[in-house]
Design an enzyme around this catalytic site. Structure first.
Site, PDB file in Angstrom:
ATOM      1  CB  THR A  95      -0.963   0.006   1.205  1.00 29.35           C
ATOM      2  OG1 THR A  95      -1.767   1.202   1.180  1.00 29.35           O
ATOM      3  CG2 THR A  95      -0.231  -0.078   2.530  1.00 29.35           C
TER       4      THR A  95
ATOM      5  CG  HIS B 246       3.678  -9.738  17.590  1.00 29.22           C
ATOM      6  ND1 HIS B 246       4.700 -10.663  17.528  1.00 29.22           N
ATOM      7  CD2 HIS B 246       4.206  -8.656  18.215  1.00 29.22           C
ATOM      8  CE1 HIS B 246       5.794 -10.161  18.068  1.00 29.22           C
ATOM      9  NE2 HIS B 246       5.516  -8.938  18.502  1.00 29.22           N
TER      10      HIS B 246
END
Length: 529
Positions: free
Chosen positions: A445, A502
């Site tokens: 992006t 994560h």
């Protein structure tokens, strides 16, 4: 025996839908394949046909409710079975935004009437509305390229259509004469609807089955009688049919009050305007010059696309514990290489040489060495994808879309550059195919295109990582040579921010990936031709 009516799956990545309108009420007789209700998803708006003939016995899901696919939304029964009162709005059903107008995507340039087409005459070859993808169930005829009586050849373009994902010319299925046009320009019909008939070379043409009704017969509510109205500013929303009528009657559409969604001018609006005597029609006044646009307080409902984006972003933050890692990359070598080759590259390959293919190629190379960045968490297992399907986020006037370069690891630099240019261009023109916005495994992006230093992106589920590209800046940088001597030089610097899940990816994994990505760009040594 009762027949359950279920919420259909409108594509492999669609898992829910919003019922925007019931076309029948309990007790009504329905025929098999007759439109029963309208739904809206993040990919398509469509009419859903009845799965069997009978009576609509019960409506279990009210208008405005969003339910998962395969949910029973209604029940059909045999004729004579007493109907059950329609279900009240359920508290547990997630609220949906107000249904958009019949245009299939918010702010799409094509809006259409949905008048039922006339029946095809007996004989001849039927021309049907084609299905342009597995999640596309209707199309809008934007222009007829032939008129009744014209000779057509097989595979010759016959008419143009527009859907929420693709615009296309539709070829003739056979040689012959276009004997009948059954669906007018601007009308939206379901796939497999007969829109025209082709006869033999000697067939007599039939008058077009749909005509614009006489202006005097319009029943639309008339605009208020005023002597002068202010000129509408901003984008006028109307269908091709409305614009054609306005052109034929030399009407300035700024004078017509739109009654549709977001002020869209409908066919009834323009016909209602034309039904007024010329002397009673309002005149237009030029807008008063203002140094700055006036600020107004207003409340607008979310468009369907914006509501879906909001929902997906919230879901992503809830699903994945996000972490971010920012690296500063010296892009001087890339900048010089691009400046040296960009004119010749464009002349040879037909696309502009931007920074994106360099970044994309470096990301793909690093992903191959660190497959955990190209993985997804599925239940209690890690799904390592066999290919790098690279998503490229594209900002649109009405939202955001992520077209996908499939199997990017198999593509050369030139092929990646072409794919980026092609997908981004067609995304902005609404010409992407349904399969071109599904299946990404890693997304880029470009936050820097608007001038920002860098952004902290939200994951495009179910991906494990996303890379945000920052703005390119010339900055003074301290350089150290092999002997340890420091100098200051002007370098082209760029920040890149990796967002990652994560649960799957540790800081060490992200650091190794970004180090390899940075090295590939700062020491670029692969051919670009």
């Amino acid at each position: 025996m009762p027949t359950d009516v279920i919420m259909p799956q409108m594509g492999e990545s669609i898992f829910e839908g919003t019922i925007t309108k019931w076309l029948k009420k309990p007790g009504d007789a329905v025929q098999k394949d007759e439109p029963l209700f309208e739904i809206s998803t993040d990919k398509v708006d469509a009419e859903i046909p009845a799965p069997a003939a009978g009576v609509l016995h019960e409506i279990r899901v009210p208008e405005g409710a969003t339910v998962q696919v395969n949910t029973v939304v209604a029940v059909l029964a045999e004729s004579g079975t007493p109907a059950v009162k329609a279900a009240p709005a359920k508290q547990e059903a997630p609220a949906a935004p107000p249904a958009p107008a019949k245009a299939v995507v918010p702010a799409a340039p094509v809006a259409a009437s949905t008048a039922a087409p006339a029946q095809a005459p007996a004989g001849g070859i039927q021309v049907v509305m084609p299905q342009m993808g597995e999640s596309i169930f209707e199309g809008t005829i934007t222009r007829w390229l032939k008129k009744p009586g014209d000779t057509v050849q097989k595979d010759e373009p016959l008419f143009e259509i527009s859907t929420d994902k693709v615009d296309a010319e539709i070829p003739s299925p056979a040689n012959g004469v276009l004997t009948s046009v059954l669906t007018e320009e601007g009308a939206t019909v379901q796939v497999n609807t007969v829109v025209a008939v082709i006869g033999g070379s000697g067939a007599a043409p039939v008058a077009a089955a749909v005509e614009i009704p006489p202006v005097a017969a319009a029943q639309a509510p008339l605009p208020e009688a005023v002597s002068e109205v202010p000129a509408q500013t901003g984008k006028l929303r109307s269908s091709p049919l409305v614009r054609r009528i306005a052109k034929e009657h030399q009407v300035d559409l700024r004078l017509v009050r739109g009654s549709g969604s977001e002020g869209r001018i409908t066919k009834e609006d323009i016909l209602g305007y034309l039904s007024k005597p010329a002397a009673a029609r309002p005149a237009v006044s030029a807008p008063a010059a203002q140094p700055l646009p006036a600020m107004t307080e207003r409340v607008e409902p979310l468009s369907k696309m914006r509501a879906i984006i909001a929902q997906r972003m919230l879901e992503s933050k809830r699903i994945s514990p996000h972490a971010h890692s920012v690296y500063r990359v010296d892009m001087t070598r890339i900048a010089r290489l691009r400046e040296h080759h960009r004119v010749a590259f464009e002349q040879k390959h037909g696309v502009k040489l931007t920074y994106m293919p360099f970044i994309a190629a470096a990301a793909v190379e690093a992903l191959q060495g660190h497959p955990i960045l190209n993985a997804s968490l599925v239940g209690d297992s890690i799904h390592y994808h066999a290919h790098v399907n690279l998503g490229i986020a594209v900002a649109l006037e009405w939202g955001l879309i992520v077209p996908v370069i499939k199997e990017a690891e198999k593509r050369s630099f030139v092929e990646i550059a072409r794919a980026i240019s092609d997908l981004a261009g067609r995304a902005r023109c609404k010409k992407l195919l349904p399969g071109e916005v599904e299946g990404s495994t890693f997304t880029l992006t470009n936050a820097g295109v608007f001038g920002g230093e860098f952004g902290t992106p939200i994951l495009n589920q179910p991906e494990a990582a996303i890379l945000a590209i920052g703005g390119l800046r010339k900055e003074p940088v301290v350089l150290t040579d092999a002997e340890g001597n420091d100098t200051i030089a002007i370098r082209s610097m760029q920040y890149h921010c990796l967002g990652f899940d994560h649960r799957l990816i540790d800081g060490a994994d992200s650091g190794k990936f970004m180090t390899e990505f940075k090295k590939a760009l700062e020491n670029w040594n692969r051919p670009i031709d």
